[in-house]
Design a protein around this motif. Structure first.
Motif, PDB file in Angstrom:
ATOM      1  N   LYS A   3       0.783  -1.022  -0.002  1.00 50.36           N
ATOM      2  CA  LYS A   3      -0.179   0.290  -0.385  1.00 50.36           C
ATOM      3  C   LYS A   3       0.690   1.357  -0.240  1.00 50.36           C
ATOM      4  N   ILE A   4       2.222   0.964   0.497  1.00 51.73           N
ATOM      5  CA  ILE A   4       2.861   2.207   0.464  1.00 51.73           C
ATOM      6  C   ILE A   4       3.364   2.944  -0.177  1.00 51.73           C
ATOM      7  N   LEU A   5       3.881   1.903  -1.356  1.00 52.07           N
ATOM      8  CA  LEU A   5       4.550   1.454  -2.321  1.00 52.07           C
ATOM      9  C   LEU A   5       3.963   2.057  -4.203  1.00 52.07           C
ATOM     10  N   LYS A   6       2.130   1.650  -3.478  1.00 55.78           N
ATOM     11  CA  LYS A   6       1.085   1.779  -4.383  1.00 55.78           C
ATOM     12  C   LYS A   6       0.826   3.317  -4.118  1.00 55.78           C
ATOM     13  N   PHE A   7       0.616   4.463  -2.967  1.00 58.17           N
ATOM     14  CA  PHE A   7       0.774   5.520  -2.787  1.00 58.17           C
ATOM     15  C   PHE A   7       1.964   6.680  -3.494  1.00 58.17           C
ATOM     16  N   ALA A   8       3.017   5.787  -3.363  1.00 58.63           N
ATOM     17  CA  ALA A   8       4.466   6.578  -3.689  1.00 58.63           C
ATOM     18  C   ALA A   8       3.877   6.190  -5.156  1.00 58.63           C
ATOM     19  N   LEU A   9       4.076   5.514  -6.268  1.00 60.94           N
ATOM     20  CA  LEU A   9       3.472   5.521  -7.035  1.00 60.94           C
ATOM     21  C   LEU A   9       2.472   6.539  -7.171  1.00 60.94           C
ATOM     22  N   PHE A  10       2.032   6.760  -7.193  1.00 57.06           N
ATOM     23  CA  PHE A  10       0.349   7.783  -7.008  1.00 57.06           C
ATOM     24  C   PHE A  10       1.357   8.940  -7.330  1.00 57.06           C
ATOM     25  N   LYS A  89      23.374   4.180   0.003  1.00 55.27           N
ATOM     26  CA  LYS A  89      22.817   5.591  -0.900  1.00 55.27           C
ATOM     27  C   LYS A  89      21.445   5.720  -0.495  1.00 55.27           C
ATOM     28  N   ILE A  90      21.347   4.546  -0.282  1.00 55.27           N
ATOM     29  CA  ILE A  90      19.278   4.523  -0.152  1.00 55.27           C
ATOM     30  C   ILE A  90      19.054   5.077   0.923  1.00 55.27           C
ATOM     31  N   ILE A  91      19.877   4.684   2.638  1.00 57.38           N
ATOM     32  CA  ILE A  91      20.165   5.249   3.742  1.00 57.38           C
ATOM     33  C   ILE A  91      19.610   6.741   3.677  1.00 57.38           C
ATOM     34  N   GLN A 151       6.665  14.938  -4.508  1.00 53.90           N
ATOM     35  CA  GLN A 151       7.387  13.472  -4.858  1.00 53.90           C
ATOM     36  C   GLN A 151       9.054  13.661  -4.213  1.00 53.90           C
ATOM     37  N   SER A 152       8.806  14.362  -3.327  1.00 54.07           N
ATOM     38  CA  SER A 152       9.860  13.828  -1.873  1.00 54.07           C
ATOM     39  C   SER A 152       9.379  13.037  -0.723  1.00 54.07           C
ATOM     40  N   ILE A 156      10.721   8.983  -0.081  1.00 54.37           N
ATOM     41  CA  ILE A 156      11.024   8.230   1.016  1.00 54.37           C
ATOM     42  C   ILE A 156      10.278   7.425   1.220  1.00 54.37           C
ATOM     43  N   LEU A 157       9.093   7.359   0.894  1.00 57.05           N
ATOM     44  CA  LEU A 157       8.308   6.253   1.018  1.00 57.05           C
ATOM     45  C   LEU A 157       8.680   5.303   0.556  1.00 57.05           C
ATOM     46  N   LYS A 158       8.927   5.289  -0.652  1.00 54.15           N
ATOM     47  CA  LYS A 158      10.171   4.432  -1.700  1.00 54.15           C
ATOM     48  C   LYS A 158      10.637   3.820  -1.093  1.00 54.15           C
ATOM     49  N   ALA A 159      11.826   4.720  -0.481  1.00 51.70           N
ATOM     50  CA  ALA A 159      13.916   4.124   0.658  1.00 51.70           C
ATOM     51  C   ALA A 159      12.656   3.466   1.081  1.00 51.70           C
ATOM     52  N   PHE A 160      12.285   3.471   1.699  1.00 56.03           N
ATOM     53  CA  PHE A 160      11.748   3.726   3.171  1.00 56.03           C
ATOM     54  C   PHE A 160      11.128   1.853   3.302  1.00 56.03           C
ATOM     55  N   VAL A 161      10.163   1.683   1.786  1.00 57.51           N
ATOM     56  CA  VAL A 161       9.884  -0.112   1.140  1.00 57.51           C
ATOM     57  C   VAL A 161      11.265  -0.788   1.549  1.00 57.51           C
ATOM     58  N   LYS A 162      12.436   0.257   0.162  1.00 58.21           N
ATOM     59  CA  LYS A 162      13.206  -0.846   0.149  1.00 58.21           C
ATOM     60  C   LYS A 162      14.188  -1.270   1.792  1.00 58.21           C
TER      61      LYS A 162
END
Length: 190
Positions: A3-10, A89-91, A151-152, A156-162
Motif C-alpha cells: 500500500k505504501i508503494l502504491k501510494f508512492a507510485l501515485f 545510498k538508499i539510507i 515527490q520527496s 521517502i516512502l520508496k526508500a523506506f520500503v527498500k
C-alpha cells in the motif's frame, strides 16, 4: 508495504503529469521567444509578450523540479556519492529527502502561499503593469514546491520500503554507469 508503494507510485504519476504540463510550457516559451526575437528585429516591443514569456518560463521550471527528483537527474556531488554502497545510498537518500528536501520545500510552500495571498489581496500586476493577476505567477512557486514536497514524500516512502525489504539494489542507468566510472578513476589515482 504494498500500500505504501502504491501510494508512492501515485505520487510519481502526479510528477509525471506535471512534467507534461511543463513540456507544453516549454513549447509555448519557445514560440514566444522566437516571436519576440522577430518582433525586436523589426523594432516592435510588446511587454505583454515579455510578461507571458516570464510566466511560461516560471511554469516550465517549477513544474519540472519534481520530475527531475523522480528520475534522479538532479544535481548531486557524485564524487562522494560514487563511493557509497547501495545500502548507504538508499539510507542517505532517505535522510536527504526527510531532513533537507521536504522541510525546505514545505517552508517555501508556506511562505510562498503568504506572498501569493498578499498579492491577490492588493491586486498586484506585473512590473510593467501590462498583465494583471500577478498572484498567478507567485502561485507557480507554491505549486512547484508543493509538487516537490509530494515527490520527496514518494522518494521517502520508496526508500523506506527498500530498507524494510532489505532490497538495496537501485536501477542501473547512465548515472550509475557514470558513478562506476568516477569510482574506478579515483581508485586508479590512488
Amino acid at each position: 508495504m504494498q500500500k505504501i508503494l502504491k501510494f508512492a507510485l501515485f505520487l510519481d504519476k502526479i510528477s509525471l503529469a506535471s512534467s507534461k504540463v511543463s513540456m507544453v510550457a516549454l513549447w509555448v516559451l519557445s514560440f514566444l521567444v522566437f516571436g519576440l526575437a522577430i518582433a525586436l528585429n523589426f523594432s516592435y516591443v510588446n511587454s505583454k509578450l515579455d510578461d507571458l514569456s516570464l510566466y511560461c518560463f516560471a511554469l516550465f521550471v517549477l513544474l519540472a523540479i519534481s520530475y527531475t527528483l523522480k528520475v534522479d537527474k538532479h544535481v548531486r556531488v557524485d564524487l562522494v556519492y560514487a563511493h557509497y554502497s547501495q545500502k548507504a545510498k538508499i539510507i542517505s537518500w532517505l535522510f536527504i529527502n526527510l531532513l533537507c528536501t521536504l522541510p525546505f520545500s514545505l517552508l517555501l510552500v508556506k511562505y510562498g502561499l503568504d506572498f501569493t495571498m498578499q498579492s491577490y489581496r492588493i491586486g498586484e500586476s506585473s512590473q510593467n503593469g501590462k498583465i494583471p493577476y500577478y498572484f498567478i505567477f507567485k502561485f507557480f512557486v507554491v505549486l512547484g514546491f508543493a509538487l516537490l514536497s509530494l515527490q520527496s514524500i514518494s522518494e521517502i516512502l520508496k526508500a523506506f520500503v527498500k530498507i524494510g525489504q532489505k532490497q538495496y539494489t537501485m536501477p542501473q542507468d547512465a548515472d550509475a554507469e557514470e558513478s562506476k566510472r568516477i569510482k574506478t578513476q579515483s581508485l586508479k589515482m590512488q
